[in-house]
Design an enzyme around this catalytic site. Structure first.
Site, PDB file in Angstrom:
ATOM      1  N   TRP A 324       0.849  -1.198   0.000  1.00 46.28           N
ATOM      2  CA  TRP A 324       0.000   0.000   0.000  1.00 46.28           C
ATOM      3  C   TRP A 324       0.884   1.247   0.000  1.00 46.28           C
ATOM      4  O   TRP A 324       0.583   2.243  -0.659  1.00 46.28           O
ATOM      5  CB  TRP A 324      -0.912  -0.002   1.234  1.00 46.28           C
ATOM      6  CG  TRP A 324      -1.754   1.230   1.348  1.00 46.28           C
ATOM      7  CD1 TRP A 324      -2.995   1.422   0.832  1.00 46.28           C
ATOM      8  CD2 TRP A 324      -1.404   2.454   2.009  1.00 46.28           C
ATOM      9  NE1 TRP A 324      -3.452   2.679   1.126  1.00 46.28           N
ATOM     10  CE2 TRP A 324      -2.500   3.337   1.848  1.00 46.28           C
ATOM     11  CE3 TRP A 324      -0.302   2.905   2.728  1.00 46.28           C
ATOM     12  CZ2 TRP A 324      -2.504   4.636   2.374  1.00 46.28           C
ATOM     13  CZ3 TRP A 324      -0.310   4.189   3.243  1.00 46.28           C
ATOM     14  CH2 TRP A 324      -1.397   5.034   3.065  1.00 46.28           C
ATOM     15  N   HIS A 325       1.986   1.168   0.751  1.00 49.93           N
ATOM     16  CA  HIS A 325       2.867   2.343   0.849  1.00 49.93           C
ATOM     17  C   HIS A 325       3.573   2.632  -0.472  1.00 49.93           C
ATOM     18  O   HIS A 325       3.738   3.776  -0.847  1.00 49.93           O
ATOM     19  CB  HIS A 325       3.914   2.141   1.945  1.00 49.93           C
ATOM     20  CG  HIS A 325       3.369   2.335   3.320  1.00 49.93           C
ATOM     21  ND1 HIS A 325       2.754   1.332   4.028  1.00 49.93           N
ATOM     22  CD2 HIS A 325       3.327   3.420   4.124  1.00 49.93           C
ATOM     23  CE1 HIS A 325       2.377   1.790   5.204  1.00 49.93           C
ATOM     24  NE2 HIS A 325       2.700   3.064   5.293  1.00 49.93           N
ATOM     25  N   GLY A 326       4.013   1.590  -1.132  1.00 50.62           N
ATOM     26  CA  GLY A 326       4.753   1.839  -2.357  1.00 50.62           C
ATOM     27  C   GLY A 326       4.920   0.569  -3.165  1.00 50.62           C
ATOM     28  O   GLY A 326       5.098  -0.512  -2.596  1.00 50.62           O
TER      29      GLY A 326
END
Lengths: 471, 374
Positions: A324-326
């Protein structure tokens, strides 16, 4: 036009005045919605259609789910909403990552494939507002909230500008009830809003940006040019920087929302006081971790399906959290790292359950201190993964972080780095005392003026973008 | 409350126990006044105003640590009537040492009081406004040291509107150069807005002062900032007490020939890109009018730059020199053409591609003195 720019500080007073001068719910919300879309268009003009599309789909899906006569019909609309949100998220965020890996795989198989020459620009806050949309339709499906019938209300819930770019991930159940009548701003909210906005700006501009310029950026860019002590300070400073950057944004969002009479959930609860990895995730980016718990971990079965199923579910959740972050391998490994730590902690906990001396030992101060230090060490090691510029430089930094040469010369770390890291630690201590010690208004006002002076006179010449804006 | 605390009256056994009703009536909540309810934000606002005023009281301290280059030069020049004033952009600021020219005899009169208003980055429009502020009494001789960059209409430099202009100047600019009305209004208003708060206006000076103070307590804590503060303090002192020659350390000590020998290839020079003239030129006409009205002799000094720069932007320099020739012919302005050859300026006399170093400045100043004495 992010929070730390001059343009924003022209935009904000204008919107505040218009909002508070306007009479009636409809006018107020229209003003706020137009301002929020303007804010979005300023930062991501080519992608205004993305947020409009998500809003339309989820708004219609919510009503259809509620009005559907059959469970099949309800499920179909829910599936449409989830697929649309995830589809957009995947298309924008993971296409390049998937392509690059496919290219690498094809090369391994001997195919001659050219490197990617295109890039996908990420729409502003897509990871946040798609998750908001998904949680809304799921909550409607579950009957936790009523479907919103007013299009403006729903659009404002999605686009509310203080939390639009980098969260917190606000849920319908938290926000929509506040919209029934335009909330009046109390004196307490006005004062708290000032507190959070100034605190957030201080964390971001004074602590995070200075740490980045003083040590994090140079050391992470070329670790070979620095010694082990510098590496350790850089890792610690990075942990402090990312916390101040992200929690600073969240604080500003919470404060700004208060000035419009809304309450947003707190996103951080002194994460570096955590004494275990699960405890850390109960304090760090709360809106995301609780979202993943409620909409992924529990639907997967949570801890109800035996030990192996629980470990599998934890790993799925944390890999999702990382991605989700990257869309990069370091973020994926970050998710795996935290998933493994969570599983190990769970196994450790279960292993010690019922052991009579264990509970007594774990209640001692010495044990807590050890647990705190170990947690800080482990979580910081994980964070290094997502800041390193290459696996080689990450390995250099990791060696130093794990190294035992504690007395290595301090090298070139400026004296301000330990001071700023200590300031973050002090902030945690003071934060821990909140509720027990209430500063008088005059003392708070003096502190606020001090913050303004520090920001204006000693803040960085040009603020760096918020780290979480790219998520 | 009547009845609540009174003794029960005599009662028979069959009577139900007397009903004692206790009513707690809360006093109506006293609504606190606005100031009391909002004491934290109000105290904050008041303290902020007080702090800002206090910062303003120490303006000289901040100015000495980070002078507003344009304002400091203009103020210093205006302090006394001048016989000879040099004005121009950075080529003049770095290239003329007024002390070497002071005392020159021109037209039978000695030019004793000399000052150089060298404004780094200035265009002709800025130079005109600087002259208005720096010369409340018109000097006997005004030497405007310019080069092609001064007249480039592709250039807009905000420092002038920030520091040199009044509301009247703004109105004049909008009338004279309507194509840049939006730009100049925006920057003028920004400059004014920046001065509303002392804290904001002097923020760099405060930063430099704080670095010096920190250095005294913790030596080596902010070496780069202290170096910058040191240079700025020296510059402030030179501008305040000297004749306006306060060269940048790097340029004054630099050697363009050495840089070239080390393989340095000058990148493009943005101040000469997209070269066109005409709009800034209007202010040069106004300067000529101003000098004529005040009885000041105006000399346009074509400041020499490196041969490399001239060769690279040959068209720009040709257009610029054409404009100078037009002025000389149409307005009767004297143009002082000091070439590199006549002044003995090789690449060794330049600190970079356009600015003279200290030795070069000495040579050019001596040459200008000779020309003025003729």
């Amino acid at each position: 036009m992010v929070f730390a720019t001059k343009a924003f500080w022209v935009f904000l007073p204008t919107v505040l005045v218009l909002y508070h001068v306007a009479r009636g719910r409809t006018h107020k919300y229209r003003i706020l919605l137009v301002a929020s879309w303007f804010f979005y268009a300023w930062l991501s003009p080519q992608y205004l259609w993305v947020i409009l599309l998500c809003t339309t789909i989820d708004y219609v899906a919510g009503i259809k789910i509620e009005d559907a006569a059959t469970d099949r019909g309800r499920r179909r609309w829910l599936a449409l909403s989830v697929a649309a949100n995830l589809g957009l998220l995947v298309a924008f965020k993971y296409t390049a990552f998937a392509y690059d890996n496919a290219v690498s795989l094809a090369r391994l198989c001997g195919a001659d494939v050219r490197d990617r020459v295109w890039d996908v620009l990420l729409p502003l806050g897509i990871s946040f507002h798609t998750f908001q949309g998904i949680s809304y339709t799921i909550d409607v499906y579950r009957g936790h909230v009523r479907a919103v019938r007013g299009a403006i209300d729903y659009a404002l819930f999605v686009a509310f500008f203080p939390q639009l770019a980098a969260g917190p991930v606000v849920r319908a159940v938290e926000f929509l009830p506040q919209m029934a009548t335009p909330p009046a701003v109390t004196a307490r909210q006005a004062a708290d809003g000032l507190h959070f906005v100034l605190l957030g700006l201080f964390k971001k501009l004074f602590v995070a940006d200075h740490l980045d310029a003083l040590v994090v950026a140079p050391v992470f860019a070329d670790p070979a040019a620095f010694g082990p002590a510098d590496h350790r300070w850089a890792c610690l400073a990075w942990a402090a920087q990312i916390y101040c950057d992200f929690s600073g944004y969240s604080d500003i969002a919470v404060g700004l929302a208060k000035w419009f009479g809304f309450e947003l959930p707190r996103n951080f609860n002194l994460p570096y006081l955590a004494t275990s990895v699960p405890d850390f995730w109960r304090r760090w980016h709360l809106s995301l971790s609780t979202w993943l718990r409620d909409y992924l971990y529990f639907p997967l079965g949570g801890s109800r399906g035996g030990a192996l199923a629980t470990y599998r579910n934890l790993m799925v959740v944390f890999v999702a959290c990382g991605l989700w972050h990257g869309a990069t391998w370091p973020w994926l490994v970050y998710g795996l790292w935290n998933g493994v730590l969570m599983c190990l902690h769970r196994a450790w906990d279960h292993g010690l359950a019922g052991v009579p001396w264990a509970a007594a030992v774990r209640a001692t101060w010495a044990w807590r201190l050890l647990a705190w230090a170990a947690t800080l060490w482990l979580t910081t090691a994980g964070l290094v993964l997502v800041r390193m510029t290459s696996w080689e430089s990450g390995a250099v930094l990791a060696r130093s972080w794990c190294g035992l040469d504690l007395y290595a010369a301090a090298g070139s770390v400026p004296v301000w780095v330990p001071a700023l890291v200590a300031l973050v630690a002090l902030g945690h201590v003071i934060g821990g005392l909140r509720g027990r010690v209430e500063l008088p208004s005059a003392a708070r006002a003096v502190a606020y003026v001090g913050i303004v002076v520090l920001l204006v006179a000693l803040g960085p010449a040009a603020g760096r973008p918020f780290i979480y804006f790219v998520f | 409350m009547p009845g609540v605390n009174s003794e029960p009256v005599a009662a028979t056994r069959l009577d139900p126990p007397p009903a004692v009703r206790v009513a707690v009536v809360a006093a109506p909540e006293r609504r606190e006044g606005f100031l009391r309810r909002n004491r934290t934000p109000v105290t904050f606002a008041v303290l902020l105003v007080v702090t800002d005023a206090t910062v303003g009281r120490f303006a000289t301290v901040w100015d000495r640590h980070s002078p507003d280059d344009y304002a400091a030069r203009v103020i210093a020049c205006a302090r006394e009537p001048r016989d000879l004033v040099f004005v121009g952009g950075s080529p003049l600021a770095e290239g003329i040492a007024p002390d070497r020219v002071a005392g020159v005899v021109r037209g039978g009169r000695e030019l004793k009081s000399v000052y150089a208003v060298g404004l780094s980055g200035a265009t002709t429009s800025d130079v005109y406004h600087a002259v208005l502020r720096a010369c409340p009494a018109p000097p006997r001789v005004l030497v405007y040291g310019l080069t092609a960059t001064d007249l480039n209409d592709a250039r807009h430099e905000p420092h002038g509107p920030h520091s040199l202009m009044t509301w009247g100047d703004l109105a004049g600019w909008v009338r004279l150069r309507p194509e840049s009305a939006e730009w100049v209004t925006r920057h003028f208003v920004q400059g004014r807005a920046g001065r509303v708060s002392n804290l904001f206006h002097y923020r760099h000076g405060i930063r430099m002062w704080a670095a010096c103070e920190a250095e005294a307590v913790l030596p080596g804590s902010s070496p780069e900032t202290v170096r910058e503060a040191d240079e700025l303090r020296e510059r402030a002192e030179l501008l305040r007490t000297g004749s306006g020659y306060a060269p940048a350390r790097g340029i004054a000590a630099g050697r363009y020939d050495a840089a070239k020998a080390a393989g340095f290839a000058p990148p493009g020079f943005p101040f000469l890109e997209k070269y066109r003239t005409g709009s800034h030129l209007k202010y040069l006409h106004k300067l000529i009018d101003w000098c004529a009205a005040g009885g000041t002799e105006l000399i346009l000094l074509d400041v020499p730059v490196t041969a490399d720069l001239e060769a690279r932007y040959a068209a720009a320099f040709a257009e610029y020199r054409g404009r100078l020739a037009d002025l000389e012919r149409d307005r009767g302005v004297r143009v002082m053409r000091v070439t590199r050859e006549t002044a003995g300026l090789t690449d060794a006399a330049f600190g970079d591609v356009i600015h003279l170093n200290r030795a070069g400045a000495a040579r050019l100043s001596d040459r200008v003195r000779t020309e003025l004495a003729r």
